[in-house]
Design a protein around this motif. Structure first.
Motif, short mmCIF file in Angstrom:
data_model
loop_
_atom_site.label_atom_id
_atom_site.label_comp_id
_atom_site.label_asym_id
_atom_site.label_seq_id
_atom_site.Cartn_x
_atom_site.Cartn_y
_atom_site.Cartn_z
N THR A 127 0.84 -1.19 0.00
CA THR A 127 0.00 0.00 0.00
C THR A 127 0.88 1.24 0.00
O THR A 127 2.08 1.16 0.28
N LEU B 92 -3.66 5.70 0.64
CA LEU B 92 -4.23 6.55 1.68
C LEU B 92 -3.65 7.95 1.53
O LEU B 92 -2.43 8.13 1.59
N THR C 32 -8.36 6.17 -0.35
CA THR C 32 -9.13 6.89 0.67
C THR C 32 -8.47 8.23 0.93
O THR C 32 -7.24 8.30 1.09
N THR D 97 -3.73 7.04 12.10
CA THR D 97 -4.51 6.66 10.92
C THR D 97 -3.69 5.77 10.00
O THR D 97 -4.19 4.76 9.47
N TRP E 45 -4.46 1.89 8.98
CA TRP E 45 -4.54 1.57 7.55
C TRP E 45 -3.62 0.38 7.23
O TRP E 45 -4.02 -0.57 6.54
N HIS F 215 -4.63 -3.57 5.98
CA HIS F 215 -4.17 -4.17 4.73
C HIS F 215 -3.21 -5.32 4.96
O HIS F 215 -2.96 -6.12 4.05
#
Length: 217
Positions: free
Chosen positions: A132, A155, A181, A204, A208, A212
């Motif tokens: 990610t 993100l 997001t 955050t 996240w 994932h």
């Protein structure tokens, strides 16, 4: 917790980085710093410390050599060379894939400011290596056509009072090919200097990453 200074080869250059691995690390987070910054960025180091508490290793690496950095401080030409920075970050991904302590771990790319664009370029170049991408106050718009080739979840963390960067993130998000997001930190400006703002960024990002990593056990 093991910590060491490393040298990452990248197309004839040697990049200096700080690799820190907590016991039982589940992934490694590769940081790409923003305009005029370095691996010594206090903001990224604070976020990295929070992520290590969640069993995530961290590699904070300078994408410019000392000589290049000295030149860039005068000309400011290299900090916006997103193609070069993206290739350097891809080289760091390749290095992590060869290192014994990290080669079996998924990689999270964490980019700040222009480093976010470099992270997205690297994610487009090495889709099989990137779990990610996280952008903090980033300029994903500078990744250009690479946005359409990013398949990893993204993100985007932006301060609510960082209005121009927020607008650029909203526009770039529409070009992202994969899931994404946009998380707005209320009341925060570009550097997240307000009380609690950087902590919200770190927490955050940590959630996240955990979400994932869940399918990986």
């Amino acid at each position: 917790m093991t910590s060491r200074t490393v040298r990452v080869p990248a197309d004839g250059a040697l990049l200096t980085g700080d690799l820190v691995m907590p016991p039982g690390a589940r992934a490694v987070v590769l940081f790409a710093h923003g305009s005029g910054s370095s691996r010594h960025s206090p903001r990224n180091r604070m976020v990295a410390e929070r992520l290590r508490e969640a069993a995530l290793g961290t590699l904070l690496v300078d994408l410019l050599t000392e000589e290049e950095d000295a030149r860039d401080r005068v000309t400011a030409e290299l900090r916006f060379d997103i193609g070069l920075l993206g290739e350097r970050l891809a080289a760091a991904l390749d290095w992590l894939g060869r290192e014994e302590t990290t080669r079996d771990l998924p990689v999270v790319l964490f980019g700040a400011s222009t480093g976010a664009a470099a992270a997205l370029v690297a994610a487009a170049q090495r889709p099989e290596r990137v779990l990610t991408v996280v952008s903090r106050g980033g300029r994903p718009d500078l990744a250009g056509d690479a946005l359409k080739a990013v398949t990893a979840p993204v993100l985007l963390l932006v301060g609510g009072r960082d209005t121009e960067v927020l607008r650029l993130n909203e526009a770039a998000a529409r070009d992202l090919a994969g899931p994404h997001t946009l998380h707005v930190v209320p009341g925060a400006t570009h550097l997240f200097e307000e009380p609690g703002a950087l902590e919200e960024v770190a927490d955050t990002a940590r959630r996240w990453c955990a979400d994932h990593l869940a399918p990986h056990g």
